[in-house]
Design a protein around this motif. Structure first.
Motif, PDB file in Angstrom:
ATOM      1  N   SER A   1      -6.548   6.666  -8.854  1.00 53.98           N
ATOM      2  CA  SER A   1      -5.927   6.867  -7.543  1.00 53.98           C
ATOM      3  C   SER A   1      -5.498   8.324  -7.433  1.00 53.98           C
ATOM      4  O   SER A   1      -4.987   8.901  -8.394  1.00 53.98           O
TER       5      SER A   1
ATOM      6  N   ASN B   1       0.755   7.455   0.596  1.00 57.04           N
ATOM      7  CA  ASN B   1       0.335   8.752   0.054  1.00 57.04           C
ATOM      8  C   ASN B   1      -0.926   8.657  -0.783  1.00 57.04           C
ATOM      9  O   ASN B   1      -1.445   9.683  -1.226  1.00 57.04           O
ATOM     10  N   GLU B   2      -1.418   7.451  -1.039  1.00 52.89           N
ATOM     11  CA  GLU B   2      -2.651   7.280  -1.806  1.00 52.89           C
ATOM     12  C   GLU B   2      -3.839   7.482  -0.867  1.00 52.89           C
ATOM     13  O   GLU B   2      -4.070   6.689   0.036  1.00 52.89           O
TER      14      GLU B   2
ATOM     15  N   LYS C   1       0.833  -1.203   0.000  1.00 52.19           N
ATOM     16  CA  LYS C   1       0.000   0.000   0.000  1.00 52.19           C
ATOM     17  C   LYS C   1       0.866   1.251   0.000  1.00 52.19           C
ATOM     18  O   LYS C   1       1.833   1.365   0.737  1.00 52.19           O
ATOM     19  N   ASN C   2       0.517   2.205  -0.850  1.00 48.72           N
ATOM     20  CA  ASN C   2       1.178   3.501  -0.891  1.00 48.72           C
ATOM     21  C   ASN C   2       0.528   4.409   0.141  1.00 48.72           C
ATOM     22  O   ASN C   2      -0.658   4.727   0.040  1.00 48.72           O
TER      23      ASN C   2
ATOM     24  N   ASP D   1      -2.039  16.192  -4.253  1.00 52.47           N
ATOM     25  CA  ASP D   1      -2.465  16.357  -5.638  1.00 52.47           C
ATOM     26  C   ASP D   1      -3.429  17.534  -5.733  1.00 52.47           C
ATOM     27  O   ASP D   1      -4.199  17.800  -4.807  1.00 52.47           O
TER      28      ASP D   1
ATOM     29  N   LYS E   1      -8.949   5.961  -3.698  1.00 47.91           N
ATOM     30  CA  LYS E   1      -8.799   4.880  -4.667  1.00 47.91           C
ATOM     31  C   LYS E   1     -10.182   4.427  -5.125  1.00 47.91           C
ATOM     32  O   LYS E   1     -10.996   3.965  -4.321  1.00 47.91           O
TER      33      LYS E   1
ATOM     34  N   PHE F   1      -3.394  11.101  -4.870  1.00 43.14           N
ATOM     35  CA  PHE F   1      -2.367  11.055  -3.847  1.00 43.14           C
ATOM     36  C   PHE F   1      -2.291  12.368  -3.065  1.00 43.14           C
ATOM     37  O   PHE F   1      -2.771  13.406  -3.513  1.00 43.14           O
TER      38      PHE F   1
END
Length: 253
Positions: free
Chosen positions: A29, A5-6, A2-3, A34, A9, A31
């Motif tokens: 996705s 910063n995401e 898992k990221n 963004d 989703k 982040f």
């Protein structure tokens, strides 16, 4: 893996109203930090997508994750500014009172506002440069100033994600650049998703652009090809390019 910063989703989201598709197989996705602009024609599903993120619309199929949770659980971490509401300009409500409405979720409608609530409102109004007008009746403000107050109302809940639905629709064109510059400052501490019809302005101020017309066309930057725009709007449109001076290349219609 898992990221971390995401924060948003969407996978294979489908939404329909009365059997008429509004969103079809939307996957994206988003982040942390963004600044995503979503453009597309009327009825293309842009507002529906924001409502999915808020948990106000349940997808027919697909999965939605916001901060690793379902949208309802994550709602306290989201600020939302709708298209400019219609209200009585003579209604005697001050800028301070309008911004304070954003604390309802934390304070509760029947509770007295705390020092913390008042401090949050002061910080939010200062961030949008409207604190000096805090006692002024909101109906006496220009459209651009009113939108700043509505952004402050969204900020007082101290969100990490800010959703904006056509925030400049009722703002005079001469004040729109100033409003976009405000959003540029806010993105230092927030993730922003903005729905807009203003292709030219979006291409200048946002970091990434998604084109939505039931289906989502997205490739992780603010560069858009003519083919993607034509697929979105179903007709030849402007090609937006970037460089020292952003410009448009007009195709023959």
């Amino acid at each position: 893996m898992k990221n971390e910063n995401e924060i948003v989703k969407l996978q294979n989201i489908r939404v329909s109203y009365g059997g008429v598709p509004a969103l079809e197989d939307v996957t994206i996705s988003i982040f942390r930090h963004d600044f995503l602009g979503i453009i597309g024609p009327n009825g293309g599903g842009k507002s529906t997508l924001l409502k999915v993120l808020l948990g106000l619309v349940k997808p027919d199929s697909g999965t939605v994750s916001v901060f690793g949770k379902n949208p309802e659980q994550a709602r306290s971490r989201i600020g939302y500014v709708s298209q400019r509401p219609v209200f009585d300009n003579n209604y005697p409500v001050s800028i301070w009172d309008v911004a304070m409405m954003g604390r309802y979720g934390k304070a509760g409608i029947m509770r007295r506002y705390s020092h913390e609530d008042k401090a949050a409102v002061e910080r939010a109004l200062k961030r949008v440069d409207m604190f000096k007008y805090k006692d002024k009746q909101i109906g006496r403000l220009s459209g651009g100033q009113q939108q700043r107050v509505f952004v402050a109302r969204a900020l007082v809940s101290e969100p990490e994600l800010l959703l904006l639905d056509e925030p400049t629709a009722s703002i005079d064109s001469t004040l729109q650049a100033e409003f976009y510059e405000l959003l540029g400052e806010l993105k230092r501490n927030l993730t922003i998703i903005m729905v807009s019809h203003d292709i030219g302005a979006v291409s200048i101020y946002v970091d990434k652009i998604a084109c939505l017309n039931r289906q989502l066309y997205y490739h992780g930057s603010r560069e858009i090809t003519a083919e993607v725009l034509e697929a979105t709007y179903k007709c030849p449109v402007q090609l937006i390019t970037h460089g020292p001076v952003p410009h448009r290349v007009l195709k023959e219609h």
